[in-house]
Scaffold this motif. Structure first.
Motif, PDB file in Angstrom:
ATOM      1  N   PRO A   1      34.208  30.853  34.275  1.00 16.73           N
ATOM      2  CA  PRO A   1      35.053  29.792  34.550  1.00 16.73           C
ATOM      3  C   PRO A   1      36.426  30.189  34.135  1.00 16.73           C
ATOM      4  CG  PRO A   1      32.809  29.157  33.874  1.00 16.73           C
ATOM      5  CD  PRO A   1      32.944  30.309  33.835  1.00 16.73           C
ATOM      6  N   THR A   2      36.459  30.697  33.044  1.00 18.12           N
ATOM      7  CA  THR A   2      37.647  30.866  32.285  1.00 18.12           C
ATOM      8  C   THR A   2      38.462  32.159  33.214  1.00 18.12           C
ATOM      9  OG1 THR A   2      36.970  30.455  30.267  1.00 18.12           O
ATOM     10  CG2 THR A   2      38.976  31.441  30.112  1.00 18.12           C
ATOM     11  N   PHE A   3      37.738  32.961  33.597  1.00 19.20           N
ATOM     12  CA  PHE A   3      38.616  34.138  34.348  1.00 19.20           C
ATOM     13  C   PHE A   3      39.199  33.486  35.834  1.00 19.20           C
ATOM     14  CE2 PHE A   3      37.899  37.045  37.871  1.00 19.20           C
ATOM     15  CZ  PHE A   3      38.872  38.230  37.396  1.00 19.20           C
ATOM     16  N   LEU A   4      38.602  32.551  36.492  1.00 23.06           N
ATOM     17  CA  LEU A   4      39.236  32.098  37.561  1.00 23.06           C
ATOM     18  C   LEU A   4      40.531  31.207  37.276  1.00 23.06           C
ATOM     19  CD1 LEU A   4      35.659  30.798  39.360  1.00 23.06           C
ATOM     20  CD2 LEU A   4      37.295  32.680  40.110  1.00 23.06           C
ATOM     21  N   ILE A   5      40.542  30.392  35.785  1.00 21.10           N
ATOM     22  CA  ILE A   5      41.607  29.729  35.733  1.00 21.10           C
ATOM     23  C   ILE A   5      42.876  30.772  35.339  1.00 21.10           C
ATOM     24  CG2 ILE A   5      42.534  28.248  33.909  1.00 21.10           C
ATOM     25  CD1 ILE A   5      39.702  27.087  33.684  1.00 21.10           C
ATOM     26  N   ASP A   6      42.420  31.748  34.584  1.00 25.96           N
ATOM     27  CA  ASP A   6      43.514  32.948  34.291  1.00 25.96           C
ATOM     28  C   ASP A   6      43.843  33.287  35.757  1.00 25.96           C
ATOM     29  OD1 ASP A   6      43.367  32.244  31.605  1.00 25.96           O
ATOM     30  OD2 ASP A   6      41.944  33.583  31.013  1.00 25.96           O
ATOM     31  N   LEU A   7      42.903  33.665  36.509  1.00 21.45           N
ATOM     32  CA  LEU A   7      43.346  34.449  37.518  1.00 21.45           C
ATOM     33  C   LEU A   7      44.200  33.650  38.380  1.00 21.45           C
ATOM     34  CD1 LEU A   7      42.826  37.044  39.412  1.00 21.45           C
ATOM     35  CD2 LEU A   7      40.833  35.985  40.484  1.00 21.45           C
ATOM     36  N   LYS A   8      43.932  32.481  38.741  1.00 22.43           N
ATOM     37  CA  LYS A   8      44.956  31.437  39.687  1.00 22.43           C
ATOM     38  C   LYS A   8      46.389  31.208  39.050  1.00 22.43           C
ATOM     39  CE  LYS A   8      44.260  27.334  42.177  1.00 22.43           C
ATOM     40  NZ  LYS A   8      43.510  26.278  42.775  1.00 22.43           N
ATOM     41  N   SER A   9      46.301  31.310  37.760  1.00 27.89           N
ATOM     42  CA  SER A   9      47.482  31.185  36.890  1.00 27.89           C
ATOM     43  C   SER A   9      48.315  32.410  37.264  1.00 27.89           C
ATOM     44  CB  SER A   9      47.271  30.831  35.445  1.00 27.89           C
ATOM     45  OG  SER A   9      48.481  31.032  34.519  1.00 27.89           O
TER      46      SER A   9
ATOM     47  N   TYR B   1      29.559  48.517  33.947  1.00 29.53           N
ATOM     48  CA  TYR B   1      28.740  47.544  33.633  1.00 29.53           C
ATOM     49  C   TYR B   1      29.519  46.261  33.605  1.00 29.53           C
ATOM     50  CZ  TYR B   1      25.261  51.191  33.059  1.00 29.53           C
ATOM     51  OH  TYR B   1      24.344  52.414  33.413  1.00 29.53           O
ATOM     52  N   LEU B   2      29.120  44.891  34.496  1.00 27.36           N
ATOM     53  CA  LEU B   2      29.774  44.031  34.391  1.00 27.36           C
ATOM     54  C   LEU B   2      28.857  42.806  34.281  1.00 27.36           C
ATOM     55  CD1 LEU B   2      32.445  42.023  34.903  1.00 27.36           C
ATOM     56  CD2 LEU B   2      31.624  42.054  37.300  1.00 27.36           C
ATOM     57  N   LEU B   3      29.013  41.884  33.267  1.00 24.01           N
ATOM     58  CA  LEU B   3      28.653  40.457  33.017  1.00 24.01           C
ATOM     59  C   LEU B   3      29.141  39.332  33.500  1.00 24.01           C
ATOM     60  CD1 LEU B   3      26.295  39.045  31.590  1.00 24.01           C
ATOM     61  CD2 LEU B   3      27.330  39.136  29.485  1.00 24.01           C
ATOM     62  N   LEU B   4      28.923  38.583  34.223  1.00 29.09           N
ATOM     63  CA  LEU B   4      29.470  37.491  34.678  1.00 29.09           C
ATOM     64  C   LEU B   4      28.720  36.261  33.915  1.00 29.09           C
ATOM     65  CD1 LEU B   4      30.444  37.914  38.302  1.00 29.09           C
ATOM     66  CD2 LEU B   4      31.862  38.194  36.520  1.00 29.09           C
ATOM     67  N   ASP B   5      29.253  35.589  33.010  1.00 30.29           N
ATOM     68  CA  ASP B   5      28.749  34.629  32.097  1.00 30.29           C
ATOM     69  C   ASP B   5      29.060  32.985  32.769  1.00 30.29           C
ATOM     70  OD1 ASP B   5      27.474  33.312  29.961  1.00 30.29           O
ATOM     71  OD2 ASP B   5      29.466  32.710  29.481  1.00 30.29           O
ATOM     72  N   SER B   6      28.132  32.403  32.464  1.00 30.44           N
ATOM     73  CA  SER B   6      28.131  30.839  33.142  1.00 30.44           C
ATOM     74  C   SER B   6      28.435  30.627  34.653  1.00 30.44           C
ATOM     75  CB  SER B   6      29.277  30.092  32.129  1.00 30.44           C
ATOM     76  OG  SER B   6      29.035  30.215  30.807  1.00 30.44           O
ATOM     77  N   LEU B   7      27.813  31.497  35.428  1.00 27.72           N
ATOM     78  CA  LEU B   7      27.815  31.471  36.691  1.00 27.72           C
ATOM     79  C   LEU B   7      27.563  30.003  37.172  1.00 27.72           C
ATOM     80  CD1 LEU B   7      28.936  33.352  38.631  1.00 27.72           C
ATOM     81  CD2 LEU B   7      26.518  33.839  39.599  1.00 27.72           C
ATOM     82  N   GLY B   8      28.224  29.529  38.077  1.00 29.87           N
ATOM     83  CA  GLY B   8      28.063  27.998  38.670  1.00 29.87           C
ATOM     84  C   GLY B   8      28.581  26.932  37.804  1.00 29.87           C
ATOM     85  N   GLU B   9      29.124  27.268  36.529  1.00 29.76           N
ATOM     86  CA  GLU B   9      29.842  26.226  36.056  1.00 29.76           C
ATOM     87  C   GLU B   9      31.257  26.143  35.997  1.00 29.76           C
ATOM     88  OE1 GLU B   9      28.559  26.192  31.646  1.00 29.76           O
ATOM     89  OE2 GLU B   9      26.847  27.490  32.060  1.00 29.76           O
TER      90      GLU B   9
ATOM     91  N   LEU C   1      34.169  35.397  43.901  1.00 31.47           N
ATOM     92  CA  LEU C   1      32.955  35.731  43.595  1.00 31.47           C
ATOM     93  C   LEU C   1      32.413  36.633  44.785  1.00 31.47           C
ATOM     94  CD1 LEU C   1      30.578  35.620  41.678  1.00 31.47           C
ATOM     95  CD2 LEU C   1      30.028  33.324  42.893  1.00 31.47           C
ATOM     96  N   LEU C   2      32.377  35.955  45.988  1.00 31.59           N
ATOM     97  CA  LEU C   2      31.874  37.050  47.003  1.00 31.59           C
ATOM     98  C   LEU C   2      32.619  38.466  47.166  1.00 31.59           C
ATOM     99  CD1 LEU C   2      29.592  36.589  48.969  1.00 31.59           C
ATOM    100  CD2 LEU C   2      31.221  35.898  50.783  1.00 31.59           C
ATOM    101  N   THR C   3      33.776  38.344  46.777  1.00 29.89           N
ATOM    102  CA  THR C   3      34.489  39.664  47.158  1.00 29.89           C
ATOM    103  C   THR C   3      33.772  40.610  45.661  1.00 29.89           C
ATOM    104  OG1 THR C   3      36.395  38.808  47.824  1.00 29.89           O
ATOM    105  CG2 THR C   3      36.681  41.182  46.879  1.00 29.89           C
ATOM    106  N   ILE C   4      33.695  40.118  44.548  1.00 29.29           N
ATOM    107  CA  ILE C   4      33.332  40.907  43.449  1.00 29.29           C
ATOM    108  C   ILE C   4      31.857  41.349  43.893  1.00 29.29           C
ATOM    109  CG2 ILE C   4      32.608  40.868  41.135  1.00 29.29           C
ATOM    110  CD1 ILE C   4      34.834  38.888  40.591  1.00 29.29           C
ATOM    111  N   LEU C   5      31.103  40.413  44.157  1.00 27.78           N
ATOM    112  CA  LEU C   5      29.616  40.855  44.467  1.00 27.78           C
ATOM    113  C   LEU C   5      29.301  41.939  45.491  1.00 27.78           C
ATOM    114  CD1 LEU C   5      27.835  37.162  44.206  1.00 27.78           C
ATOM    115  CD2 LEU C   5      28.154  39.162  42.288  1.00 27.78           C
ATOM    116  N   SER C   6      30.037  41.664  46.599  1.00 30.37           N
ATOM    117  CA  SER C   6      30.015  42.554  47.599  1.00 30.37           C
ATOM    118  C   SER C   6      30.484  43.922  47.523  1.00 30.37           C
ATOM    119  CB  SER C   6      30.895  41.964  48.743  1.00 30.37           C
ATOM    120  OG  SER C   6      30.247  40.721  49.302  1.00 30.37           O
TER     121      SER C   6
END
Length: 297
Positions: free
Chosen positions: A193-201, A219-227, A239-244
């Motif tokens: 959730p924080t990553f998306l806010i910073d990315l948009k900014s 190795y990547l950990l995405l925390d609090s997915l869905g929040e 999200l879909l771009t990262i996962l793909s």
């Protein structure tokens, strides 16, 4: 008369030096050094200043308990005696506390993260849940066993940990990511959730962002997915771009969430007709990771 005074002064200095050398020779560290290289105490006459400097430095370290109280100009460093090609040399190296700080810095360099250092430095084997694994419910024993097995034998398939306690989830996974970092891997721990806010900014201010690094990290950990604040942009373009990308390139990816697969699918269904896109998200997560349910009840 002047010459006599000078001679007396020289005699005093010489006596002071010899007394000092006799005292230094009784120093347990200096005795051990001389013994290790089979050196006679007579060599101390040529290296008196070096031995004095060494003694003064070690005395400052004797009762040190914290780098915060270190009185030295070079905090976290100590002087050591070395012997090369018949010469005694005084060198600098990290003291135990300094080495610990150095190791901490080197470990943190293995991380790309938007989380605090304390969490990144979580030692998996110091966690109470790991220490008490034999007394846990069967479901938690299975979860921990999967994590410990992964640490011993990392694969291209990650883990999806979900449960009602987000703090427990991220702490446990942080311990695992820490172990991977200790093995020398570059790891990412991202509060999504924080990553998306910073990315948009960063887009609005034309600043550089870490999206490309996140996509390609070992190795990547995405925390609090869905929040996160789920939008078509965050879901489809980020999200879909990262996962793909990571799925295609067999890059291990881990997830924590308070949601299981079914609930997460509902979170990513924004409106009627989004079911296919939400299903694509869940399908990729399932393909990339093994499910772990953390049950603390």
């Amino acid at each position: 008369m002047i010459k006599v005074d000078k001679n007396i002064d020289n005699m005093n200095i010489s006596k002071m030096k010899q007394d000092s050398i006799m005292r230094l020779a009784r120093n347990k560290n200096i005795k051990a050094f001389l013994r290790s290289y089979q050196l006679n105490t007579s060599i101390m006459d040529d290296y008196w200043v070096e031995f004095l400097d060494y003694e003064e430095d070690t005395q400052m370290c004797e009762h040190c308990t914290s780098l915060k109280t270190c009185p030295k100009a070079s905090i976290g460093m100590k002087k050591v005696l070395s012997y090369y090609d018949g010469q005694i040399v005084l060198e600098m190296e990290s003291c135990p506390l300094g080495k610990k700080l150095q190791d901490k810095g080197e470990l943190l360099e293995k991380f790309t993260s938007n989380m605090n250092e304390e969490l990144l430095l979580t030692n998996l084997f110091d966690l109470e849940i790991v220490k008490n694994i034999d007394h846990l419910p069967p479901n938690n024993i299975r979860s921990l066993t999967m994590i410990l097995k992964y640490v011993d034998n990392p694969t291209h398939k990650g883990l999806f940990l979900h449960g009602d306690d987000p703090i427990s989830n991220i702490t446990l996974m942080a311990g695992m990511m820490n172990q991977l970092a200790q093995k020398g891997y570059h790891v990412g721990m991202i509060h999504f959730p924080t990553f998306l806010i910073d990315l948009k900014s960063s887009f609005s201010t034309n600043e550089s962002n870490d999206l490309d690094e996140i996509m390609k990290i070992d190795y990547l950990l995405l925390d609090s997915l869905g929040e996160e604040n789920v939008t078509s942009w965050s879901r489809d373009e980020i999200l879909l771009t990262i996962l793909s990308y990571r799925l295609i390139n067999h890059l291990p990816t881990f997830f924590t969430s308070i949601y299981g697969y079914n609930d997460l699918k509902k979170v990513y269904t924004l409106r009627k007709g989004d079911e296919i896109k939400a299903k694509a998200i869940i399908s990729k997560i399932q393909a990339m990771s093994d499910e772990i349910i953390q049950d603390l009840t």
